[in-house]
Design an enzyme around this catalytic site. Structure first.
Site, short mmCIF file in Angstrom:
data_model
loop_
_atom_site.label_atom_id
_atom_site.label_comp_id
_atom_site.label_asym_id
_atom_site.label_seq_id
_atom_site.Cartn_x
_atom_site.Cartn_y
_atom_site.Cartn_z
N ASP A 337 0.85 -1.18 0.00
CA ASP A 337 0.00 0.00 0.00
C ASP A 337 0.89 1.24 0.00
O ASP A 337 2.09 1.14 0.30
CB ASP A 337 -0.89 -0.03 1.25
N ASP A 663 -8.12 -5.10 2.69
CA ASP A 663 -6.89 -5.81 2.35
C ASP A 663 -6.89 -7.26 2.81
O ASP A 663 -6.04 -8.05 2.39
CB ASP A 663 -5.68 -5.10 2.98
N ASN A 725 22.67 -38.73 7.05
CA ASN A 725 21.68 -39.80 6.97
C ASN A 725 21.94 -40.74 5.80
O ASN A 725 21.78 -41.97 5.91
CB ASN A 725 20.26 -39.22 6.85
N ASN A 754 20.08 -39.10 15.06
CA ASN A 754 19.28 -38.13 14.29
C ASN A 754 18.74 -37.00 15.17
O ASN A 754 18.56 -35.88 14.69
CB ASN A 754 18.12 -38.84 13.59
#
Length: 924
Positions: A337, A663, A725, A754
């Protein structure tokens, strides 16, 4: 009643025609009519689309393909443990991890319907309505088309209506238009059918606010048929696009699961052909499935986004939804705007024209300090060049005395305006010339006035000037006049009442040529996007009852809502970063173009597309328009939504700013909705992903930079985690193919790696400060895979090297100690320790000798802490028993450390080689 299909819209009908079409009268509707319409058309309220329940949101978390695979692994693992008559700790650990990831996803998505609820809350509880010839106060939900309603200052309009009568009625329609300036309403006006909502001065719209005067109107639409209802419908149907990160992670999950299943199938088939036991192969398959899934990744990403959120808050950007942090870094278009975002949202006098001189006023905002720079104009013949003695001060004094605004200093030193912003600009301009508005009004007291109205297009006041000091610049003809009339208004209206003017030497007749020249001056200023007011005075004008004529023209003042001083640099940074800024405003096209050119967004002669042009464009034409145009003016809510959708259709990642109810649909549709924290409505804030605490466009650019840093760090730890991994996966899968008895690592050990060995350093990588030139690079390509720009090849390459080094050590340890030796614990330990070196190397694509060693102390701490944790799994009996490890001798531990350092050395040598190749290519 609804008008017949062929009828003109309400703003194109006269008041009497509206009443007739609605079958209403001056006495209002009868009780029977209201009951029938209420039953047929429904209550005057907004209907909200039912959102997902919390239970549904939680259930949807388990639709992730990686979590589904882990749950299947947990079930099989529990079955294997039951068959072997052992405690299913692997299965329990997997289920706990799946539950944690689902909880994190649920917490991010559980907030729903806030935007629509805030929109409903805008309804006014009571309204003054005429029923059966009697005025009464009723709940606004009971209104029906045809009801007569009365509104006055302070009211919120309860429904859409056609005005029948007004008395100085002014409304703030910022909720619908985004423009803060009060709109003056005119009941008698009949407009063209195609007139956009923003210009319908004869109508009222639900949710807007009455700031002055009063009015009488007939309700034309209620509930979801109102303009506010149409916005609610757009919010209901707006997409709420997935962020680029969400899409990339979904793609990552599909690739990982597909690759894991294919590799598991190959390993099991080959192992079976080589004569391995099926139960052993099943355990290998379970470990491989757990190894390929980065269980800690969702938590690491969530924490990384949260860290980015905290950094953005420090830069005045409040993130409401975590994925928006990363998405900001991928933005390719910022739709913004104008008012309050690119500009200061305050009118400031930019130029004065009096006599034959143009005066440029320095200084933006309401700070009453500045100066005036003069330049000669080229007036028509018979005018004396220069500035008439006292002409500038008389013009500025007229601006103060012919207005009601006041300049006030706040306790924190800031200057603010009390009153109308347009009049406030006049007071500030006078203050910059050391004219005290309060003292002026005290000395020259107002005796009478004609207030401004849209019909008159001027305001006039009569002030005491007994000493004649105010009229001194007018010459002897004004002497002895105790009252002076001052007027301001539209240039064409004021000039029509003038027959004299202050030229370079003093008072002079105003010829037709000179009057035309002044009109051209006003048009030139308006063409530059400025709001122009003309000022005049009449020394011998006695009272408002006299016709306004024989005035003396004092000059013109042109004002503008100026651009924020930091916005031009922010726009330049956008362009440098490959981001296209686009202005979408409800303001006048000339003003929009002037601001756009001033901040470097477009050239001075750039195309400005109007809302009605967007309305007439089909999908193909709209795509062409949004592909080339960067400034839009007089834009309605549904048109903002169309612009955002069209940009998304071109593959752009769109950020959209806004502050009004109008808006909200576009904010929700955009990849990143950005609401204003100061001027924004609750509806816009609830529909947004980010709130600007300072309403400043430059803050968006700062947030984009932070988003890019977050995305760079996410890529950094994804290649770190997945590279590891892949190495684990290949190592585990190779064991049965090499004839080794047993699985190198259990699912529980893999989960430890992990979540802890990978997860803690990955979190520290999220705090990496980033490298220079972040905003000199183009944004990520829309639709880009997480494996793009070398990440995929890095993961495969490093995974293979990691596996090769680990397998070499695994085979040597197996041969040295046999099946019952410590080879499994050595593999587990070596993988974990090698990850520490990998984390350090992942900090940068440059060799570590070129990186400041203590720029990320968190990573150094994470490496030391994780190493100690890993050693505790070997030498603390309770932990050793739970994780199935054995204490390693100094020799065996040394071997693990040596192979880990070998992997780290490879990573650094590869970076040195790649760096040398880049330099060689650059030199060539």
């Amino acid at each position: 009643m609804d008008p017949p299909p062929a009828a003109s819209p309400w703003h194109a009908l006269a008041p009497e025609a509206c009443l007739q079409a609605l079958e209403a009268s001056g006495d209002g509707l009868s009780t029977a009519q209201c009951a029938e319409r209420l039953a047929r058309l429904g209550h005057n309220r907004l209907e909200l689309k039912a959102g997902r329940s919390n239970l549904r949101i939680l259930w949807d978390q388990f639709s992730n393909v990686m979590l589904i695979m882990l749950l299947a692994v947990a079930a099989v693992s529990a079955g294997v443990a039951y068959a072997a008559q052992r405690f299913p700790k692997d299965a329990i650990a997997i289920v706990l991890i799946v539950g944690l990831n689902a909880l994190l996803g649920y917490l991010q998505e559980s907030r729903a319907q806030e935007a629509l609820q805030a929109l409903r809350d805008m309804a006014q509880p009571l309204v003054t309505v005429r029923r059966d010839g009697v005025w009464e106060r009723l709940p606004s939900e009971q209104l029906v088309p045809g009801d007569l309603i009365r509104v006055e200052a302070g009211d919120r309009v309860p429904a859409d209506a056609r005005l029948l009568e007004v008395a100085e009625l002014g409304l703030r329609e910022a909720a619908l238009t985004g423009e803060a300036e009060a709109v003056t309403k005119r009941a008698a006006l009949v407009l063209e059918p195609t007139t956009p909502v923003l210009e319908r001065q004869n109508c009222l719209f639900q949710g807007t606010e009455v700031v002055r005067g009063r009015g009488l109107g007939v309700v034309t639409a209620t509930g979801m048929q109102t303009e506010l209802g149409r916005i609610a419908q757009m919010i209901n149907t707006a997409g709420g696009e997935s962020t680029p990160l969400q899409e990339r992670l979904d793609g990552l999950a599909n690739v990982l699961v597909g690759s894991a299943l294919a590799l598991v199938a190959v390993v099991v088939a080959l192992g079976w052909l080589l004569g391995q036991r099926l139960l052993d192969l099943l355990e290998v398959a379970l470990s491989m499935a757990v190894a390929i899934v980065p269980e800690g990744l969702p938590a690491v990403i969530t924490v990384t986004l949260a860290i980015g959120t905290q950094r953005m808050v420090q830069r005045a950007a409040l993130i409401r939804r975590l994925p928006a942090v990363e998405a900001l870094g991928s933005v390719t278009v910022i739709c913004t705007d104008k008012t309050g975002t690119l500009t200061l949202n305050r009118q400031v006098v930019q130029e004065l024209r009096c006599g034959t001189t143009a005066l440029t006023v320095s200084g933006n905002g309401y700070d009453p300090h500045g100066d005036f720079r003069a330049a000669d104009l080229a007036p028509p013949a018979s005018a004396t060049g220069g500035l008439a003695r006292g002409g500038r001060d008389l013009l500025l004094q007229a601006g103060v005395l012919c207005s009601d605004a006041e300049l006030k200093q706040e306790p924190d030193g800031r200057w603010e305006i009390l009153g109308d912003p347009t009049e406030g600009a006049l007071v500030v301009a006078a203050a910059k010339a050391d004219l005290d508005g309060f003292a002026l009004r005290s000395h020259y007291r107002r005796e009478a006035e004609i207030p401004f109205s849209s019909e008159r297009q001027l305001m006039a006041v009569w002030v005491q000037d007994r000493e004649g000091t105010l009229q001194a610049p007018l010459g002897a003809s004004a002497a002895g006049s105790a009252t002076l009339m001052l007027s301001k208004g539209a240039p064409e209206v004021i000039l029509a009442t003038c027959d004299r003017w202050l030229d370079g030497s003093g008072l002079a007749p105003l010829s037709d040529d000179q009057r035309q020249w002044w009109l051209e001056q006003a048009r030139d200023l308006a063409a530059a996007g400025l709001r122009v007011l003309a000022f005049a005075c009449a020394p011998h004008h006695r009272s408002p009852e006299q016709e306004l004529e024989h005035q003396v023209l004092l000059g013109l003042m042109a004002q503008l809502d100026p651009a924020r001083p930091e916005v031009a640099e922010a726009v330049a940074r956008c362009r440098e970063a490959g981001i296209r800024p686009v202005m979408i405003t409800g303001d006048h096209p000339l003003t929009a173009r002037a601001i756009g050119a001033n901040i470097g967004l477009v050239d001075a002669g750039a195309e400005v597309v109007l809302g009605r042009q967007l309305e007439e464009a089909d999908a193909v034409e709209l795509a062409a328009i949004v592909g080339r145009c960067s400034v839009y003016a007089r834009v309605a809510p549904e048109q903002k939504l169309r612009i955002v959708k069209a940009l998304q259709g071109l593959g752009q990642i769109v950020a959209m700013t806004g502050d009004g109810v109008n808006d909200a649909p576009a904010l929700k549709q955009a990849h990143i909705g950005v609401a204003m924290g100061i001027t924004g409505t609750e509806v816009s804030k609830e529909a947004s992903d980010m709130v600007l605490l300072d309403d400043n466009f430059a803050t968006i650019v700062n947030a984009v930079e932070q988003g890019r840093l977050v995305y760079a760090n996410i890529r950094r730890f994804i290649k770190y985690i997945l590279g590891s991994n892949v190495g684990e996966l290949i190592t585990i899968g190779s064991a049965p193919l090499l004839g080794l008895v047993g699985v190198p690592m259990t699912p529980l050990q893999i989960l430890w790696m992990n979540l802890v060995t990978d997860g803690v350093p990955a979190l520290a990588l999220a705090l990496e400060p980033g490298e220079a030139g972040l905003m000199q690079r183009p944004p990520a390509e829309p639709g880009e895979s997480i494996f793009a720009r070398g990440i995929g090849s890095y993961i495969l390459r490093i995974g293979v090297v990691f596996a090769a080094i680990t397998i070499t050590m695994m085979v040597l340890a197996f041969r040295a100690g046999g099946p019952d030796g410590p080879w499994k614990t050595m593999v587990f330990t070596m993988l974990c320790l090698a990850q520490m070196g990998h984390a350090l190397a992942a900090r940068s694509d440059r060799p570590l000798v070129q990186v400041a060693p203590f720029s990320n102390p968190w990573l150094l701490g994470a490496v030391v802490f994780t190493t100690l944790l890993q050693l505790s799994l070997l030498y603390v009996p309770v932990l050793s028993k739970f994780f199935g490890t054995v204490p390693l001798s100094a020799r065996d531990l040394g071997i693990c450390v040596g192979f880990s350092l070998l992997f780290f050395l490879y990573l650094e040598l590869e970076k040195v080689w790649r760096h040398w190749r880049r330099r060689r290519s650059a030199d060539a």
